[in-house]
Design a protein around this motif. Structure first.
Motif, mmCIF file in Angstrom:
data_model
loop_
_atom_site.group_PDB
_atom_site.id
_atom_site.type_symbol
_atom_site.label_atom_id
_atom_site.label_comp_id
_atom_site.label_asym_id
_atom_site.label_seq_id
_atom_site.Cartn_x
_atom_site.Cartn_y
_atom_site.Cartn_z
ATOM 1 N N LEU A 1 0.826 -1.208 0.000
ATOM 2 C CA LEU A 1 0.000 0.000 0.000
ATOM 3 C C LEU A 1 0.861 1.260 0.000
ATOM 4 O O LEU A 1 0.574 2.221 -0.723
ATOM 5 C CB LEU A 1 -0.941 0.007 1.199
ATOM 6 C CG LEU A 1 -2.036 -1.059 1.205
ATOM 7 C CD1 LEU A 1 -2.873 -0.943 2.461
ATOM 8 C CD2 LEU A 1 -2.902 -0.953 -0.026
ATOM 9 N N PHE A 2 1.919 1.279 0.801
ATOM 10 C CA PHE A 2 2.784 2.447 0.834
ATOM 11 C C PHE A 2 3.498 2.633 -0.511
ATOM 12 O O PHE A 2 3.687 3.761 -0.969
ATOM 13 C CB PHE A 2 3.788 2.353 1.980
ATOM 14 C CG PHE A 2 3.157 2.553 3.330
ATOM 15 C CD1 PHE A 2 2.346 3.653 3.578
ATOM 16 C CD2 PHE A 2 3.365 1.651 4.359
ATOM 17 C CE1 PHE A 2 1.759 3.846 4.817
ATOM 18 C CE2 PHE A 2 2.781 1.830 5.596
ATOM 19 C CZ PHE A 2 1.976 2.930 5.838
ATOM 20 N N ASN A 3 3.874 1.523 -1.157
ATOM 21 C CA ASN A 3 4.477 1.616 -2.493
ATOM 22 C C ASN A 3 3.475 2.180 -3.506
ATOM 23 O O ASN A 3 3.852 2.935 -4.411
ATOM 24 C CB ASN A 3 4.975 0.251 -2.959
ATOM 25 C CG ASN A 3 6.210 -0.195 -2.206
ATOM 26 O OD1 ASN A 3 6.944 0.618 -1.659
ATOM 27 N ND2 ASN A 3 6.430 -1.489 -2.158
ATOM 28 N N ALA A 4 2.211 1.820 -3.339
ATOM 29 C CA ALA A 4 1.166 2.330 -4.235
ATOM 30 C C ALA A 4 1.043 3.840 -4.078
ATOM 31 O O ALA A 4 0.916 4.564 -5.072
ATOM 32 C CB ALA A 4 -0.167 1.648 -3.937
ATOM 33 N N PHE A 5 1.097 4.331 -2.832
ATOM 34 C CA PHE A 5 0.964 5.771 -2.615
ATOM 35 C C PHE A 5 2.216 6.532 -3.038
ATOM 36 O O PHE A 5 2.164 7.738 -3.245
ATOM 37 C CB PHE A 5 0.614 6.062 -1.147
ATOM 38 C CG PHE A 5 -0.844 5.893 -0.867
ATOM 39 C CD1 PHE A 5 -1.769 6.836 -1.301
ATOM 40 C CD2 PHE A 5 -1.315 4.786 -0.195
ATOM 41 C CE1 PHE A 5 -3.112 6.689 -1.058
ATOM 42 C CE2 PHE A 5 -2.662 4.623 0.060
ATOM 43 C CZ PHE A 5 -3.566 5.579 -0.381
ATOM 44 N N GLU A 6 3.350 5.845 -3.180
ATOM 45 C CA GLU A 6 4.532 6.496 -3.734
ATOM 46 C C GLU A 6 4.342 6.753 -5.232
ATOM 47 O O GLU A 6 4.840 7.739 -5.763
ATOM 48 C CB GLU A 6 5.777 5.638 -3.499
ATOM 49 C CG GLU A 6 6.230 5.645 -2.047
ATOM 50 C CD GLU A 6 7.408 4.718 -1.803
ATOM 51 O OE1 GLU A 6 7.904 4.089 -2.764
ATOM 52 O OE2 GLU A 6 7.818 4.610 -0.638
ATOM 53 N N LYS A 7 3.594 5.856 -5.905
ATOM 54 C CA LYS A 7 3.345 6.029 -7.335
ATOM 55 C C LYS A 7 2.320 7.124 -7.592
ATOM 56 O O LYS A 7 2.508 7.966 -8.457
ATOM 57 C CB LYS A 7 2.847 4.720 -7.953
ATOM 58 C CG LYS A 7 3.907 3.677 -8.102
ATOM 59 C CD LYS A 7 3.346 2.477 -8.844
ATOM 60 C CE LYS A 7 4.437 1.457 -9.098
ATOM 61 N NZ LYS A 7 3.958 0.330 -9.897
ATOM 62 N N HIS A 8 1.186 7.071 -6.855
ATOM 63 C CA HIS A 8 0.105 8.043 -7.032
ATOM 64 C C HIS A 8 -0.352 8.527 -5.668
ATOM 65 O O HIS A 8 -0.260 7.813 -4.679
ATOM 66 C CB HIS A 8 -1.094 7.412 -7.764
ATOM 67 C CG HIS A 8 -0.767 6.903 -9.125
ATOM 68 N ND1 HIS A 8 -0.509 7.736 -10.190
ATOM 69 C CD2 HIS A 8 -0.660 5.637 -9.598
ATOM 70 C CE1 HIS A 8 -0.254 6.999 -11.253
ATOM 71 N NE2 HIS A 8 -0.334 5.726 -10.922
ATOM 72 N N ASP A 9 -0.858 9.759 -5.628
ATOM 73 C CA ASP A 9 -1.300 10.325 -4.358
ATOM 74 C C ASP A 9 -2.690 9.868 -3.954
ATOM 75 O O ASP A 9 -2.977 9.703 -2.774
ATOM 76 C CB ASP A 9 -1.279 11.859 -4.434
ATOM 77 C CG ASP A 9 0.140 12.382 -4.577
ATOM 78 O OD1 ASP A 9 1.078 11.669 -4.176
ATOM 79 O OD2 ASP A 9 0.305 13.507 -5.095
ATOM 80 N N LEU A 10 -3.584 9.706 -4.911
ATOM 81 C CA LEU A 10 -4.972 9.379 -4.607
ATOM 82 C C LEU A 10 -5.335 7.989 -5.129
ATOM 83 O O LEU A 10 -5.089 7.673 -6.297
ATOM 84 C CB LEU A 10 -5.919 10.416 -5.229
ATOM 85 C CG LEU A 10 -5.703 11.858 -4.762
ATOM 86 C CD1 LEU A 10 -6.568 12.791 -5.579
ATOM 87 C CD2 LEU A 10 -6.011 11.979 -3.288
ATOM 88 N N TRP A 11 -5.930 7.177 -4.260
ATOM 89 C CA TRP A 11 -6.370 5.826 -4.616
ATOM 90 C C TRP A 11 -7.748 5.586 -4.009
ATOM 91 O O TRP A 11 -8.031 6.042 -2.911
ATOM 92 C CB TRP A 11 -5.423 4.768 -4.047
ATOM 93 C CG TRP A 11 -4.090 4.690 -4.703
ATOM 94 C CD1 TRP A 11 -3.000 5.434 -4.410
ATOM 95 C CD2 TRP A 11 -3.716 3.803 -5.748
ATOM 96 N NE1 TRP A 11 -1.947 5.080 -5.202
ATOM 97 C CE2 TRP A 11 -2.359 4.059 -6.039
ATOM 98 C CE3 TRP A 11 -4.349 2.816 -6.462
ATOM 99 C CZ2 TRP A 11 -1.656 3.367 -7.021
ATOM 100 C CZ3 TRP A 11 -3.647 2.121 -7.434
ATOM 101 C CH2 TRP A 11 -2.325 2.406 -7.705
ATOM 102 N N THR A 12 -8.576 4.831 -4.724
ATOM 103 C CA THR A 12 -9.811 4.337 -4.103
ATOM 104 C C THR A 12 -9.503 2.984 -3.478
ATOM 105 O O THR A 12 -8.497 2.342 -3.815
ATOM 106 C CB THR A 12 -10.930 4.166 -5.150
ATOM 107 O OG1 THR A 12 -10.527 3.175 -6.091
ATOM 108 C CG2 THR A 12 -11.248 5.477 -5.857
ATOM 109 N N VAL A 13 -10.355 2.563 -2.589
ATOM 110 C CA VAL A 13 -10.135 1.275 -1.908
ATOM 111 C C VAL A 13 -10.158 0.136 -2.932
ATOM 112 O O VAL A 13 -9.338 -0.779 -2.865
ATOM 113 C CB VAL A 13 -11.195 1.058 -0.805
ATOM 114 C CG1 VAL A 13 -11.052 -0.307 -0.188
ATOM 115 C CG2 VAL A 13 -11.077 2.128 0.257
ATOM 116 N N ARG A 14 -11.065 0.227 -3.863
ATOM 117 C CA ARG A 14 -11.163 -0.831 -4.884
ATOM 118 C C ARG A 14 -9.901 -0.863 -5.749
ATOM 119 O O ARG A 14 -9.392 -1.946 -6.080
ATOM 120 C CB ARG A 14 -12.391 -0.603 -5.749
ATOM 121 C CG ARG A 14 -12.533 -1.665 -6.821
ATOM 122 C CD ARG A 14 -13.888 -1.694 -7.410
ATOM 123 N NE ARG A 14 -14.738 -2.384 -6.452
ATOM 124 C CZ ARG A 14 -16.050 -2.359 -6.468
ATOM 125 N NH1 ARG A 14 -16.666 -1.663 -7.389
ATOM 126 N NH2 ARG A 14 -16.753 -3.015 -5.593
#
Length: 128
Positions: free
Chosen positions: A95-108
């Motif tokens: 999850l932290f790696n995902a937020f390094e790529k993009h700032d905004l994510w939906t749960v899905r």
């Protein structure tokens, strides 16, 4: 279903089918002889058309067989989509790696990115 008659110039509805019945003959020598005689004297063909089998209602198929096939496909897809939960630390790292790529994510989107169930991701996001 409708019973349609066909003249040389036009077609018209002769009747409707209200009840359906399935009959299976006993296959013996007499039956086979009867079938051979039908092939020899095949002058007129009768067609029974089922117009409602191809009718769609609100984007869904009206035929029961088609609906059963679609239900089986959906069930199989759900079985393939089931995901096993990884360790909490591993998922948090993803999850932290995902937020390094993009700032905004939906749960899905996070669930799709991590390959984890949506409920598990929601639980972890609420904790963080």
């Amino acid at each position: 279903m409708y019973l349609i008659s066909n003249d040389k110039k036009k077609m018209y509805i002769e009747g409707t089918v209200n009840k359906e019945c399935f009959v299976q003959p006993v296959v013996n020598a007499e039956y086979l002889k009867f079938k051979r005689s039908l092939k020899e004297t095949e002058n007129e063909k009768v067609k029974v058309l089922d117009y409602f089998a191809e009718v769609k209602r609100n984007g869904k198929y009206s035929s029961l067989r088609e609906m059963e096939v679609l239900a089986k496909k959906r069930k199989q897809m759900l079985q393939e989509k089931k995901r096993e939960r990884l360790e909490r630390e591993d998922v948090l790292e993803i999850l932290f790696n995902a937020f390094e790529k993009h700032d905004l994510w939906t749960v899905r989107d996070l669930a799709d990115f991590s390959g984890q169930p949506v409920a598990y991701i929601q639980e972890l996001v609420n904790e963080v």
